[in-house]
Write a protein that holds these residues in place. Sequence first.
Motif, PDB file in Angstrom:
ATOM      1  N   LEU A  99       9.055  -0.464   7.876  1.00 20.27           N
ATOM      2  CA  LEU A  99       9.353   0.893   7.446  1.00 20.27           C
ATOM      3  C   LEU A  99       8.178   1.503   6.681  1.00 20.27           C
ATOM      4  CD1 LEU A  99      13.059   0.474   6.254  1.00 20.27           C
ATOM      5  CD2 LEU A  99      12.248   1.543   8.358  1.00 20.27           C
ATOM      6  N   LEU A 100       7.521   0.673   5.886  1.00 19.41           N
ATOM      7  CA  LEU A 100       6.353   1.146   5.144  1.00 19.41           C
ATOM      8  C   LEU A 100       5.230   1.535   6.097  1.00 19.41           C
ATOM      9  CD1 LEU A 100       5.443   1.549   2.202  1.00 19.41           C
ATOM     10  CD2 LEU A 100       4.456  -0.750   2.285  1.00 19.41           C
ATOM     11  N   PHE A 101       5.087   0.768   7.165  1.00 24.42           N
ATOM     12  CA  PHE A 101       4.074   1.083   8.178  1.00 24.42           C
ATOM     13  C   PHE A 101       4.385   2.414   8.863  1.00 24.42           C
ATOM     14  CE2 PHE A 101       2.874   0.992  12.684  1.00 24.42           C
ATOM     15  CZ  PHE A 101       1.493   0.879  12.577  1.00 24.42           C
ATOM     16  N   LEU A 102       5.667   2.669   9.132  1.00 22.81           N
ATOM     17  CA  LEU A 102       6.057   3.891   9.838  1.00 22.81           C
ATOM     18  C   LEU A 102       6.053   5.120   8.936  1.00 22.81           C
ATOM     19  CD1 LEU A 102       9.054   2.573  11.977  1.00 22.81           C
ATOM     20  CD2 LEU A 102       6.771   3.173  12.803  1.00 22.81           C
ATOM     21  N   PHE A 103       6.546   4.948   7.699  1.00 25.60           N
ATOM     22  CA  PHE A 103       6.755   6.099   6.833  1.00 25.60           C
ATOM     23  C   PHE A 103       5.703   6.242   5.729  1.00 25.60           C
ATOM     24  CE2 PHE A 103      10.942   5.315   8.640  1.00 25.60           C
ATOM     25  CZ  PHE A 103      11.347   6.597   8.984  1.00 25.60           C
ATOM     26  N   GLY A 104       4.744   5.328   5.686  1.00 24.04           N
ATOM     27  CA  GLY A 104       3.677   5.443   4.696  1.00 24.04           C
ATOM     28  C   GLY A 104       2.793   6.656   4.943  1.00 24.04           C
ATOM     29  N   LYS A 105       1.907   6.957   4.008  1.00 20.36           N
ATOM     30  CA  LYS A 105       1.051   8.141   4.138  1.00 20.36           C
ATOM     31  C   LYS A 105       0.180   8.082   5.379  1.00 20.36           C
ATOM     32  CE  LYS A 105      -0.902   7.905   0.127  1.00 20.36           C
ATOM     33  NZ  LYS A 105      -1.781   8.272  -1.027  1.00 20.36           N
ATOM     34  N   ASN A 106      -0.209   6.882   5.783  1.00 18.88           N
ATOM     35  CA  ASN A 106      -1.035   6.722   6.974  1.00 18.88           C
ATOM     36  C   ASN A 106      -0.229   6.326   8.203  1.00 18.88           C
ATOM     37  OD1 ASN A 106      -3.415   7.243   5.473  1.00 18.88           O
ATOM     38  ND2 ASN A 106      -3.452   5.110   4.772  1.00 18.88           N
ATOM     39  N   GLY A 107       1.093   6.238   8.052  1.00 17.32           N
ATOM     40  CA  GLY A 107       1.942   5.869   9.171  1.00 17.32           C
ATOM     41  C   GLY A 107       2.208   7.047  10.084  1.00 17.32           C
ATOM     42  N   PRO A 108       2.598   6.805  11.324  1.00 14.34           N
ATOM     43  CA  PRO A 108       2.815   7.903  12.282  1.00 14.34           C
ATOM     44  C   PRO A 108       3.886   8.890  11.838  1.00 14.34           C
ATOM     45  CG  PRO A 108       3.685   5.816  13.128  1.00 14.34           C
ATOM     46  CD  PRO A 108       2.886   5.489  11.915  1.00 14.34           C
ATOM     47  N   ILE A 109       5.017   8.397  11.362  1.00 13.54           N
ATOM     48  CA  ILE A 109       6.083   9.299  10.926  1.00 13.54           C
ATOM     49  C   ILE A 109       5.753   9.895   9.560  1.00 13.54           C
ATOM     50  CG2 ILE A 109       8.534   9.490  10.399  1.00 13.54           C
ATOM     51  CD1 ILE A 109       9.081   7.228  12.298  1.00 13.54           C
ATOM     52  N   GLY A 110       5.191   9.083   8.685  1.00 10.10           N
ATOM     53  CA  GLY A 110       4.831   9.566   7.354  1.00 10.10           C
ATOM     54  C   GLY A 110       3.816  10.686   7.401  1.00 10.10           C
ATOM     55  N   GLN A 111       2.802  10.560   8.246  1.00 10.33           N
ATOM     56  CA  GLN A 111       1.792  11.614   8.389  1.00 10.33           C
ATOM     57  C   GLN A 111       2.413  12.890   8.951  1.00 10.33           C
ATOM     58  OE1 GLN A 111      -1.420   9.987  10.753  1.00 10.33           O
ATOM     59  NE2 GLN A 111      -2.692   9.711   8.945  1.00 10.33           N
ATOM     60  N   LEU A 112       3.300  12.704   9.934  1.00  5.11           N
ATOM     61  CA  LEU A 112       3.943  13.863  10.546  1.00  5.11           C
ATOM     62  C   LEU A 112       4.781  14.643   9.527  1.00  5.11           C
ATOM     63  CD1 LEU A 112       4.518  15.317  13.273  1.00  5.11           C
ATOM     64  CD2 LEU A 112       6.541  13.867  13.478  1.00  5.11           C
ATOM     65  N   LEU A 113       5.566  13.928   8.742  1.00  6.63           N
ATOM     66  CA  LEU A 113       6.406  14.583   7.742  1.00  6.63           C
ATOM     67  C   LEU A 113       5.585  15.247   6.648  1.00  6.63           C
ATOM     68  CD1 LEU A 113       9.229  11.902   7.359  1.00  6.63           C
ATOM     69  CD2 LEU A 113       9.383  14.103   8.517  1.00  6.63           C
ATOM     70  N   MET A 114       4.483  14.608   6.281  1.00  9.39           N
ATOM     71  CA  MET A 114       3.640  15.159   5.230  1.00  9.39           C
ATOM     72  C   MET A 114       2.899  16.406   5.710  1.00  9.39           C
ATOM     73  SD  MET A 114       2.585  15.094   2.134  1.00  9.39           S
ATOM     74  CE  MET A 114       3.157  13.502   1.550  1.00  9.39           C
ATOM     75  N   ASN A 115       2.371  16.364   6.930  1.00  7.19           N
ATOM     76  CA  ASN A 115       1.586  17.489   7.444  1.00  7.19           C
ATOM     77  C   ASN A 115       2.460  18.682   7.820  1.00  7.19           C
ATOM     78  OD1 ASN A 115      -0.749  15.957   7.156  1.00  7.19           O
ATOM     79  ND2 ASN A 115      -0.668  15.179   9.245  1.00  7.19           N
ATOM     80  N   TRP A 116       3.636  18.417   8.360  1.00  7.03           N
ATOM     81  CA  TRP A 116       4.474  19.505   8.853  1.00  7.03           C
ATOM     82  C   TRP A 116       5.470  20.033   7.814  1.00  7.03           C
ATOM     83  CZ3 TRP A 116       6.194  18.926  14.661  1.00  7.03           C
ATOM     84  CH2 TRP A 116       5.058  18.829  15.465  1.00  7.03           C
TER      85      TRP A 116
END
Length: 227
Positions: A61-78
């Motif tokens: 989950l940390l890999f997916l939702f972290g700042k550098n993760g695919p989902i984490g980056q998407l949520l942060m940028n959008w």
Amino acid sequence: MQLSPLWLSFKTAFIATIIVFIVGVFLARIIGRNDFPGKSIVEAVILLPLVLPPTVVGFGLLFLFGKNGPIGQLLMNWFDVQIVFSWYAVIIAAVVVSFPLMYQSAAGAFQQYDANMENAAYTMGASKWKVFWTISFRLAWPGLLAGLVLSFARALGEFGATLMLAGYIPNVTDTIPLAIYFAVESGNMELASFWVIIIVALGFSAILWLNWWSKRNMMRYTAKRSK
């Protein structure tokens, strides 16, 4: 003594249980009652958090939702939303670890009755939605309720994945399991014992009620069959 861990744990478990119930029933209905190539692989992925160590689930989950993760980056940028070290992370961890229990219970519940009852309703012109609510859901309800209770108890007691993804932030991510761990770490055994008693009582009550309800339901079913 602050009771924020109790409130946070209840709120998290309640919301997570609603999510896993809706998604679990939907997927169990779609996947469990149909055969298709790769079904075993899909179900293995769904049930994987049930057998993996919670820290491994938390790492994923940390890999997916972290700042550098695919989902984490998407949520942060959008949406400018950070998941890690937030209450959303607590919800996500609870959902992921409790979902397999709900799915497994729902899949078994939808397979335990005769599908010809549904087919008969279809031949009489009933829609899929009506058949689901009037026949499928009612017949599967005992198994669905069992999954609901077990999922709530599992979400209430989640620790490893929550610690990895949400960390320990007082009044934000401090669920009962995390409060116990850090109370022990700080040497406050009295506080740790208090929370241990609370969560054991909650878990015991959930299992006791489920066993009582299952036996009561079985007795009523046997009585109806004997008439």
